[in-house]
Design a protein around this motif. Structure first.
Motif, mmCIF file in Angstrom:
data_model
loop_
_atom_site.group_PDB
_atom_site.id
_atom_site.type_symbol
_atom_site.label_atom_id
_atom_site.label_comp_id
_atom_site.label_asym_id
_atom_site.label_seq_id
_atom_site.Cartn_x
_atom_site.Cartn_y
_atom_site.Cartn_z
ATOM 1 N N PHE A 137 -75.712 -34.026 -6.841
ATOM 2 C CA PHE A 137 -76.745 -34.854 -7.465
ATOM 3 C C PHE A 137 -77.105 -36.043 -6.579
ATOM 4 O O PHE A 137 -78.278 -36.427 -6.493
ATOM 5 N N GLN A 138 -76.134 -36.612 -5.920
ATOM 6 C CA GLN A 138 -76.409 -37.733 -5.024
ATOM 7 C C GLN A 138 -77.324 -37.330 -3.880
ATOM 8 O O GLN A 138 -78.150 -38.117 -3.415
ATOM 9 N N GLN A 139 -77.205 -36.090 -3.437
ATOM 10 C CA GLN A 139 -78.029 -35.603 -2.335
ATOM 11 C C GLN A 139 -79.441 -35.231 -2.788
ATOM 12 O O GLN A 139 -80.403 -35.392 -2.040
ATOM 13 N N GLN A 140 -79.577 -34.742 -4.026
ATOM 14 C CA GLN A 140 -80.850 -34.171 -4.457
ATOM 15 C C GLN A 140 -81.732 -35.105 -5.271
ATOM 16 O O GLN A 140 -82.960 -35.027 -5.202
ATOM 17 N N PHE A 164 -83.537 -28.571 -11.851
ATOM 18 C CA PHE A 164 -82.223 -27.968 -12.105
ATOM 19 C C PHE A 164 -82.140 -26.521 -11.620
ATOM 20 O O PHE A 164 -81.220 -26.192 -10.857
ATOM 21 N N PRO A 165 -83.062 -25.629 -12.000
ATOM 22 C CA PRO A 165 -82.920 -24.239 -11.543
ATOM 23 C C PRO A 165 -83.098 -24.053 -10.048
ATOM 24 O O PRO A 165 -82.501 -23.144 -9.463
ATOM 25 N N LYS A 166 -83.888 -24.914 -9.396
ATOM 26 C CA LYS A 166 -84.154 -24.716 -7.972
ATOM 27 C C LYS A 166 -83.221 -25.513 -7.068
ATOM 28 O O LYS A 166 -82.832 -25.044 -6.000
ATOM 29 N N LEU A 167 -82.874 -26.725 -7.492
ATOM 30 C CA LEU A 167 -82.134 -27.609 -6.599
ATOM 31 C C LEU A 167 -80.671 -27.811 -6.991
ATOM 32 O O LEU A 167 -79.846 -28.126 -6.137
ATOM 33 N N ILE A 168 -80.360 -27.655 -8.264
ATOM 34 C CA ILE A 168 -79.007 -27.962 -8.727
ATOM 35 C C ILE A 168 -78.194 -26.713 -9.014
ATOM 36 O O ILE A 168 -77.091 -26.538 -8.443
#
Length: 340
Positions: free
Chosen positions: A10-13, A328-332
């Motif tokens: 989460f810190q990165q995205q 959420f579905p694409k990045l997490i």
């Protein structure tokens, strides 16, 4: 899974996306919080159609207490006049078909003569929703419809003898210590079932955590585990551009991947695919199931039972460009899978 590894994702995205807020808990502990500014943390804001999932929880609570009958109960039990409708199928629409948006009404959520905006301009929203003709056999087709949410809100009010907000305060908001909220009403005083709720991001996180804990909050059972699970399981597959399935006013989806030995930052799933995918030479399949509340403009509450993770994302219309809806579905989710 190490919480610090999840926190790092989460810190990165998240910071570069300019979301209004992003809150994450894992195993009951808050591991990440991002707010655009102090206002985002302290002022309630519209959660839009996440209201539907809150309503679903209230319906489940009313069923648990016996104030609402089984989900197979027909609509005619609540609105006897439907028995004389020219279409005999309408009176047999069930509570579950309302909850799963499979009632079959001819409806175009955001436009046309039979739509959510048109409903809000009428003098009686529930009657408007009930008067729509059926274009599908009930139970066979999911058509997103805030009108059926208003019907459900009216049924809840009718059978509990309390306003929807009053019922929420007594049986949901009160135990969760949710004190700051606003909730719109229709002309008859029925709180809006499909939208119109304003909440704090922190309180959305509590709501998601309640479901992750299968209805238990601080040792008190608020919702039966049976109805938590029934309401959040896939009932019907949805059609594009939506993805996954729909439950009782909850969205349900799966992230699938060939388990990678090393995740590539360039790997991104197609937004049009039914489930998110990662390509890898490793053929060991990994699946991550999750369900979520979704509101227009980027309001989400994601629950990932397997990882004991709850994620809240909120956004607003401050920027001219469209908000990123597939965070959420694409990045997490793919990155969570890469840690398994």
């Amino acid at each position: 899974m190490n919480p610090s590894s999840v926190q790092s994702i989460f810190q990165q995205q998240i910071p570069s996306l300019d979301l209004r807020s992003c809150l994450v808990s894992m195993q009951g502990e808050n591991i990440y919080k991002h707010y655009r500014n102090q206002e985002a943390a302290s002022q309630i804001a519209k959660v839009n159609s996440c209201t539907k999932s809150v309503l679903s929880a209230l319906i489940c609570i009313a069923m648990d207490h016996g104030w609402l009958p089984d989900a197979s109960t027909p609509l005619s039990a609540f609105f006897p006049s439907l028995s004389s409708d020219s279409d005999p199928r309408k009176s047999q629409i069930t509570l579950e078909q309302l909850l799963t948006m499979t009632a079959g009404f001819n409806w175009d959520e955001f436009g046309g003569q039979n739509s959510f905006p048109r409903m809000t301009r009428t003098e009686h929203w529930v009657n408007f929703a009930l008067e729509q003709r059926l274009s599908h056999t009930p139970g066979t087709h999911m058509e997103y419809n805030s009108g059926v949410s208003q019907i459900l809100a009216a049924i809840l009010m009718q059978h509990t003898g309390m306003s929807v907000a009053g019922f929420a305060e007594r049986y949901l908001f009160g135990p969760l210590e949710i004190t700051e909220y606003q909730w719109e009403c229709d002309p008859q005083g029925v709180h809006t079932g499909g939208f119109g709720l304003k909440m704090l991001p922190d309180d959305l996180l509590k709501f998601g955590q309640l479901f992750l804990q299968e209805g238990i909050w601080h040792g008190e059972r608020l919702i039966s585990s049976e109805l938590v699970n029934r309401s959040t399981e896939a009932f019907i597959t949805v059609t594009p551009p939506n993805r996954g399935s729909y439950g009782w006013h909850w969205w349900v989806d799966t992230c699938k991947s060939d388990k990678p030995t090393e995740f590539s930052e360039k790997s991104e799933p197609s937004p049009l695919s039914e489930s998110t995918s990662i390509n890898s030479a490793d053929q060991n399949k990994t699946v991550l199931d999750y369900y979520y509340a979704r509101g227009f403009g980027g309001q989400f509450v994601y629950i990932v039972p397997e990882l004991e993770i709850v994620t809240v994302l909120t956004n607003d219309k401050r920027k001219k460009e469209k908000p990123p809806l597939d965070v959420f579905p694409k990045l997490i989710a793919p990155r969570l899978l890469s840690l398994l």
